[in-house]
Design a protein around this motif. Sequence first.
Motif, PDB file in Angstrom:
ATOM      1  N   TYR B  32      -7.951  -1.599   0.846  1.00  0.00           N
ATOM      2  CA  TYR B  32      -7.976  -1.566  -0.500  1.00  0.00           C
ATOM      3  C   TYR B  32      -7.156  -2.373  -1.315  1.00  0.00           C
ATOM      4  O   TYR B  32      -5.837  -2.395  -0.884  1.00  0.00           O
ATOM      5  CB  TYR B  32      -8.006   0.063  -0.986  1.00  0.00           C
ATOM      6  N   TYR B  36      -1.526  -5.261 -10.274  1.00  0.00           N
ATOM      7  CA  TYR B  36      -0.608  -4.399 -11.505  1.00  0.00           C
ATOM      8  C   TYR B  36      -0.056  -5.531 -12.263  1.00  0.00           C
ATOM      9  O   TYR B  36       0.241  -6.678 -11.783  1.00  0.00           O
ATOM     10  CB  TYR B  36       0.368  -3.872 -10.631  1.00  0.00           C
ATOM     11  N   PHE B  89       1.368  -8.572  -9.644  1.00  0.00           N
ATOM     12  CA  PHE B  89       1.345  -8.398  -8.503  1.00  0.00           C
ATOM     13  C   PHE B  89      -0.008  -7.871  -7.725  1.00  0.00           C
ATOM     14  O   PHE B  89      -0.556  -7.155  -8.171  1.00  0.00           O
ATOM     15  CB  PHE B  89       2.525  -7.194  -8.258  1.00  0.00           C
ATOM     16  N   LYS B  93      -3.356  -1.656   0.754  1.00  0.00           N
ATOM     17  CA  LYS B  93      -3.193  -0.644   1.349  1.00  0.00           C
ATOM     18  C   LYS B  93      -4.185  -0.419   2.541  1.00  0.00           C
ATOM     19  O   LYS B  93      -5.227  -1.011   2.372  1.00  0.00           O
ATOM     20  CB  LYS B  93      -3.204   0.688   0.435  1.00  0.00           C
ATOM     21  N   GLU B  95      -6.553   2.314   4.729  1.00  0.00           N
ATOM     22  CA  GLU B  95      -7.213   3.522   4.653  1.00  0.00           C
ATOM     23  C   GLU B  95      -6.488   4.733   5.206  1.00  0.00           C
ATOM     24  O   GLU B  95      -5.600   4.673   6.125  1.00  0.00           O
ATOM     25  CB  GLU B  95      -8.690   3.577   5.480  1.00  0.00           C
ATOM     26  N   GLY B  96      -6.367   5.776   4.145  1.00  0.00           N
ATOM     27  CA  GLY B  96      -5.647   7.091   4.706  1.00  0.00           C
ATOM     28  C   GLY B  96      -4.230   7.001   4.163  1.00  0.00           C
ATOM     29  O   GLY B  96      -3.504   7.836   4.752  1.00  0.00           O
ATOM     30  N   ALA B  97      -3.783   5.933   3.711  1.00  0.00           N
ATOM     31  CA  ALA B  97      -2.346   5.971   3.371  1.00  0.00           C
ATOM     32  C   ALA B  97      -2.300   5.229   1.994  1.00  0.00           C
ATOM     33  O   ALA B  97      -2.891   4.502   1.535  1.00  0.00           O
ATOM     34  CB  ALA B  97      -1.595   4.713   4.370  1.00  0.00           C
ATOM     35  N   GLN B  98      -0.975   5.943   1.328  1.00  0.00           N
ATOM     36  CA  GLN B  98      -0.971   5.346  -0.115  1.00  0.00           C
ATOM     37  C   GLN B  98       0.016   4.302  -0.243  1.00  0.00           C
ATOM     38  O   GLN B  98       0.420   3.796  -1.298  1.00  0.00           O
ATOM     39  CB  GLN B  98      -0.469   6.584  -0.830  1.00  0.00           C
ATOM     40  N   LYS B  99       0.894   3.951   0.806  1.00  0.00           N
ATOM     41  CA  LYS B  99       1.782   3.188   1.083  1.00  0.00           C
ATOM     42  C   LYS B  99       1.097   1.749   0.447  1.00  0.00           C
ATOM     43  O   LYS B  99       0.168   1.200   0.907  1.00  0.00           O
ATOM     44  CB  LYS B  99       2.449   2.637   2.248  1.00  0.00           C
ATOM     45  N   LEU B 100       1.532   1.096  -0.479  1.00  0.00           N
ATOM     46  CA  LEU B 100       1.258  -0.219  -1.051  1.00  0.00           C
ATOM     47  C   LEU B 100       2.024  -1.387  -0.694  1.00  0.00           C
ATOM     48  O   LEU B 100       3.456  -1.126  -0.612  1.00  0.00           O
ATOM     49  CB  LEU B 100       1.242  -0.303  -2.573  1.00  0.00           C
ATOM     50  N   PHE B 102       3.274  -5.002  -1.540  1.00  0.00           N
ATOM     51  CA  PHE B 102       3.098  -6.173  -2.629  1.00  0.00           C
ATOM     52  C   PHE B 102       3.392  -7.282  -2.144  1.00  0.00           C
ATOM     53  O   PHE B 102       3.926  -7.692  -1.517  1.00  0.00           O
ATOM     54  CB  PHE B 102       4.170  -5.501  -3.676  1.00  0.00           C
ATOM     55  N   GLY B 103       2.735  -8.082  -3.053  1.00  0.00           N
ATOM     56  CA  GLY B 103       3.231  -9.495  -3.059  1.00  0.00           C
ATOM     57  C   GLY B 103       4.359  -9.841  -3.790  1.00  0.00           C
ATOM     58  O   GLY B 103       4.876  -8.853  -4.500  1.00  0.00           O
TER      59      GLY B 103
END
Lengths: 115, 112
Positions: B32, B36, B89, B93, B95-100, B102-103
Amino acid sequence: DAGVTQSPTHLIKTRGQQVTLRCSPKSGHDTVSWYQQALGQGPQFIFQYYEEEERQRGNFPDRFSGHQFPNYSSELNVNALLLGDSALYLCASSGGGPTSNYGYTFGSGTRLTVV
Amino acid sequence: DQQVKQNSPSLSVQEGRISILNCDYTNSMFDYFLWYKKYPAEGPTFLISISSIKDKNEDGRFTVFLNKSAKHLSLHIVPSQPGDSAVYFCAAKKEGAQKLVFGQGTRLTINP
Protein backbone atom coordinates in the motif's frame (compact mmCIF):
# COMPACT_ATOMS: atom_id res chain seq x y z
CA ASP A 1 -13.82 18.93 14.19
CA ALA A 2 -10.38 19.33 15.76
CA GLY A 3 -7.63 17.42 14.08
CA VAL A 4 -4.50 16.12 15.80
CA THR A 5 -3.23 18.54 18.43
CA GLN A 6 0.38 18.56 19.58
CA SER A 7 2.04 20.53 22.35
CA PRO A 8 4.26 22.37 22.72
CA THR A 9 4.92 23.67 19.19
CA HIS A 10 8.54 24.54 19.93
CA LEU A 11 10.94 23.45 22.64
CA ILE A 12 14.60 24.05 23.44
CA LYS A 13 16.40 21.64 25.76
CA THR A 14 19.96 21.05 26.90
CA ARG A 15 21.91 17.88 26.23
CA GLY A 16 21.25 15.25 28.88
CA GLN A 17 17.85 16.61 29.82
CA GLN A 18 14.55 14.80 29.45
CA VAL A 19 11.56 15.98 27.42
CA THR A 20 7.87 15.06 27.17
CA LEU A 21 5.81 15.80 24.08
CA ARG A 22 2.03 15.52 24.02
CA CYS A 23 -0.55 14.56 21.43
CA SER A 24 -4.34 14.54 21.32
CA PRO A 25 -5.67 12.44 18.45
CA LYS A 26 -8.42 13.40 16.07
CA SER A 27 -11.91 12.75 17.43
CA GLY A 28 -12.90 9.14 16.79
CA HIS A 29 -9.34 7.89 16.35
CA ASP A 30 -7.94 5.24 18.69
CA THR A 31 -4.39 4.67 17.45
CA VAL A 32 -1.48 7.06 17.84
CA SER A 33 1.88 6.87 16.11
CA TRP A 34 4.95 9.03 16.57
CA TYR A 35 7.45 10.00 13.91
CA GLN A 36 10.74 11.87 13.96
CA GLN A 37 11.57 14.10 11.01
CA ALA A 38 15.14 15.33 10.81
CA LEU A 39 15.95 18.32 8.62
CA GLY A 40 15.82 17.41 4.94
CA GLN A 41 14.57 13.88 5.61
CA GLY A 42 11.27 12.09 5.55
CA PRO A 43 9.49 11.18 8.79
CA GLN A 44 10.80 8.07 10.55
CA PHE A 45 8.52 5.81 12.57
CA ILE A 46 9.26 5.74 16.30
CA PHE A 47 6.37 3.68 17.71
CA GLN A 48 2.63 3.17 17.73
CA TYR A 49 0.18 2.94 20.61
CA TYR A 50 -3.20 1.23 20.66
CA GLU A 51 -5.29 0.27 23.70
CA GLU A 52 -2.63 1.89 25.90
CA GLU A 53 0.06 -0.52 24.72
CA GLU A 54 3.03 -0.11 22.41
CA ARG A 55 2.15 -2.21 19.35
CA GLN A 56 4.98 -1.51 16.93
CA ARG A 57 8.39 0.07 17.31
CA GLY A 58 10.86 1.48 14.84
CA ASN A 59 14.63 1.50 15.11
CA PHE A 60 14.94 3.91 18.03
CA PRO A 61 16.81 3.38 21.31
CA ASP A 62 15.13 2.80 24.65
CA ARG A 63 15.67 6.48 25.50
CA PHE A 64 12.50 6.98 23.48
CA SER A 65 9.42 5.83 25.37
CA GLY A 66 5.76 6.59 25.26
CA HIS A 67 2.40 6.26 26.84
CA GLN A 68 -1.22 6.23 25.77
CA PHE A 69 -3.99 7.26 28.10
CA PRO A 70 -7.58 5.94 28.31
CA ASN A 71 -8.81 8.98 26.34
CA TYR A 72 -6.40 7.92 23.51
CA SER A 73 -4.06 10.87 24.00
CA SER A 74 -0.39 10.07 24.04
CA GLU A 75 2.99 11.24 25.30
CA LEU A 76 6.45 10.78 23.85
CA ASN A 77 9.32 10.89 26.32
CA VAL A 78 12.96 11.20 25.39
CA ASN A 79 15.63 10.78 28.07
CA ALA A 80 19.28 11.79 28.05
CA LEU A 81 18.84 14.10 25.09
CA LEU A 82 21.52 14.20 22.41
CA LEU A 83 22.18 16.92 19.87
CA GLY A 84 21.03 14.44 17.20
CA ASP A 85 17.58 14.31 18.75
CA SER A 86 16.91 17.77 17.37
CA ALA A 87 14.05 17.27 14.91
CA LEU A 88 10.39 17.79 14.21
CA TYR A 89 8.34 15.23 16.12
CA LEU A 90 5.07 14.35 14.44
CA CYS A 91 2.10 12.63 15.98
CA ALA A 92 -0.35 10.83 13.72
CA SER A 93 -3.68 9.29 14.62
CA SER A 94 -5.93 6.82 12.87
CA GLY A 95 -9.03 4.77 13.51
CA GLY A 96 -9.83 1.09 13.25
CA GLY A 97 -6.91 -0.25 15.23
CA PRO A 98 -3.24 -0.84 14.38
CA THR A 99 -3.82 -3.05 11.36
CA SER A 100 -6.37 -1.00 9.48
CA ASN A 101 -5.68 0.76 6.22
CA TYR A 102 -7.34 3.96 7.36
CA GLY A 103 -5.14 6.90 6.57
CA TYR A 104 -3.27 8.84 9.16
CA THR A 105 -4.04 12.36 10.21
CA PHE A 106 -0.87 14.17 11.22
CA GLY A 107 -0.46 16.97 13.70
CA SER A 108 1.66 20.02 12.95
CA GLY A 109 4.49 18.69 15.08
CA THR A 110 6.73 19.78 17.91
CA ARG A 111 10.05 21.31 16.89
CA LEU A 112 12.65 20.13 19.43
CA THR A 113 16.05 21.79 19.51
CA VAL A 114 18.76 20.30 21.71
CA VAL A 115 21.65 22.63 22.55
CA ASP B 1 18.76 1.02 4.52
CA GLN B 2 16.55 3.41 2.59
CA GLN B 3 13.59 1.27 1.51
CA VAL B 4 11.71 4.15 -0.09
CA LYS B 5 13.62 6.62 -2.22
CA GLN B 6 12.73 9.87 -3.87
CA ASN B 7 15.78 10.67 -5.94
CA SER B 8 14.81 14.20 -6.93
CA PRO B 9 15.18 16.60 -4.01
CA SER B 10 13.48 19.36 -5.98
CA LEU B 11 11.35 19.96 -9.06
CA SER B 12 10.31 23.19 -10.73
CA VAL B 13 7.28 23.27 -13.06
CA GLN B 14 5.42 26.02 -14.84
CA GLU B 15 1.86 26.72 -13.78
CA GLY B 16 -0.64 24.80 -15.91
CA ARG B 17 1.83 22.10 -16.94
CA ILE B 18 2.10 18.55 -15.60
CA SER B 19 4.16 17.79 -12.48
CA ILE B 20 5.55 14.27 -12.19
CA LEU B 21 7.05 13.14 -8.92
CA ASN B 22 8.79 9.79 -8.73
CA CYS B 23 9.38 7.25 -5.99
CA ASP B 24 11.19 3.90 -5.88
CA TYR B 25 11.00 1.19 -3.25
CA THR B 26 12.99 -1.93 -2.53
CA ASN B 27 10.81 -3.99 -0.19
CA SER B 28 8.49 -6.29 -2.13
CA MET B 29 6.38 -6.78 1.01
CA PHE B 30 4.99 -3.25 0.68
CA ASP B 31 1.42 -3.47 -0.56
CA TYR B 32 0.00 0.00 0.00
CA PHE B 33 1.45 3.31 -1.09
CA LEU B 34 0.56 6.86 -0.17
CA TRP B 35 1.50 10.39 -1.14
CA TYR B 36 1.57 13.19 1.39
CA LYS B 37 2.00 16.91 0.88
CA LYS B 38 3.66 19.12 3.46
CA TYR B 39 3.67 22.89 3.82
CA PRO B 40 6.16 24.59 6.18
CA ALA B 41 5.06 24.59 9.83
CA GLU B 42 2.30 22.06 9.11
CA GLY B 43 2.08 18.30 9.37
CA PRO B 44 1.92 16.11 6.26
CA THR B 45 -1.50 16.01 4.61
CA PHE B 46 -2.74 12.87 2.86
CA LEU B 47 -3.18 13.29 -0.90
CA ILE B 48 -3.82 9.98 -2.57
CA SER B 49 -3.06 6.29 -2.14
CA ILE B 50 -2.91 3.10 -4.16
CA SER B 51 -3.11 -0.56 -3.30
CA SER B 52 -0.71 -3.01 -4.88
CA ILE B 53 -3.60 -4.73 -6.64
CA LYS B 54 -4.07 -1.64 -8.80
CA ASP B 55 -1.80 0.17 -11.20
CA LYS B 56 -3.56 3.53 -11.26
CA ASN B 57 -5.69 5.67 -8.99
CA GLU B 58 -7.14 9.08 -9.81
CA ASP B 59 -8.53 11.83 -7.63
CA GLY B 60 -9.23 15.07 -9.44
CA ARG B 61 -5.97 16.61 -10.62
CA PHE B 62 -3.92 13.90 -8.90
CA THR B 63 -3.12 10.47 -10.37
CA VAL B 64 -0.82 7.88 -8.89
CA PHE B 65 0.69 5.15 -11.04
CA LEU B 66 2.21 1.96 -9.65
CA ASN B 67 4.62 -0.31 -11.54
CA LYS B 68 5.12 -3.30 -9.26
CA SER B 69 7.64 -5.08 -11.47
CA ALA B 70 9.86 -1.98 -11.43
CA LYS B 71 9.03 -1.16 -7.79
CA HIS B 72 8.25 2.35 -8.91
CA LEU B 73 5.41 4.77 -8.39
CA SER B 74 4.75 8.24 -9.62
CA LEU B 75 2.39 11.09 -8.80
CA HIS B 76 1.04 13.20 -11.65
CA ILE B 77 -0.51 16.59 -11.00
CA VAL B 78 -2.40 18.13 -13.93
CA PRO B 79 -2.70 21.05 -14.28
CA SER B 80 -0.19 22.29 -11.74
CA GLN B 81 -1.26 25.27 -9.64
CA PRO B 82 0.76 27.68 -7.45
CA GLY B 83 -0.88 26.21 -4.33
CA ASP B 84 0.70 22.87 -5.20
CA SER B 85 4.11 24.24 -4.21
CA ALA B 86 5.11 22.10 -1.21
CA VAL B 87 7.22 19.13 -0.22
CA TYR B 88 5.78 15.82 -1.38
CA PHE B 89 6.49 12.57 0.42
CA CYS B 90 5.99 9.09 -0.89
CA ALA B 91 5.26 6.46 1.78
CA ALA B 92 4.76 2.70 1.83
CA LYS B 93 3.34 0.16 4.25
CA LYS B 94 2.97 -3.59 4.61
CA GLU B 95 -0.30 -5.48 4.96
CA GLY B 96 -1.53 -5.52 8.54
CA ALA B 97 0.77 -2.78 9.74
CA GLN B 98 0.22 0.94 9.98
CA LYS B 99 3.89 1.83 10.12
CA LEU B 100 4.67 4.07 7.17
CA VAL B 101 8.11 4.14 5.57
CA PHE B 102 8.71 7.53 3.99
CA GLY B 103 10.97 8.74 1.23
CA GLN B 104 13.13 11.82 1.70
CA GLY B 105 10.69 14.11 -0.05
CA THR B 106 10.66 16.22 -3.21
CA ARG B 107 10.21 19.99 -3.04
CA LEU B 108 7.86 21.02 -5.84
CA THR B 109 7.83 24.65 -6.94
CA ILE B 110 5.15 25.85 -9.36
CA ASN B 111 6.23 28.96 -11.22
CA PRO B 112 3.62 31.45 -12.53
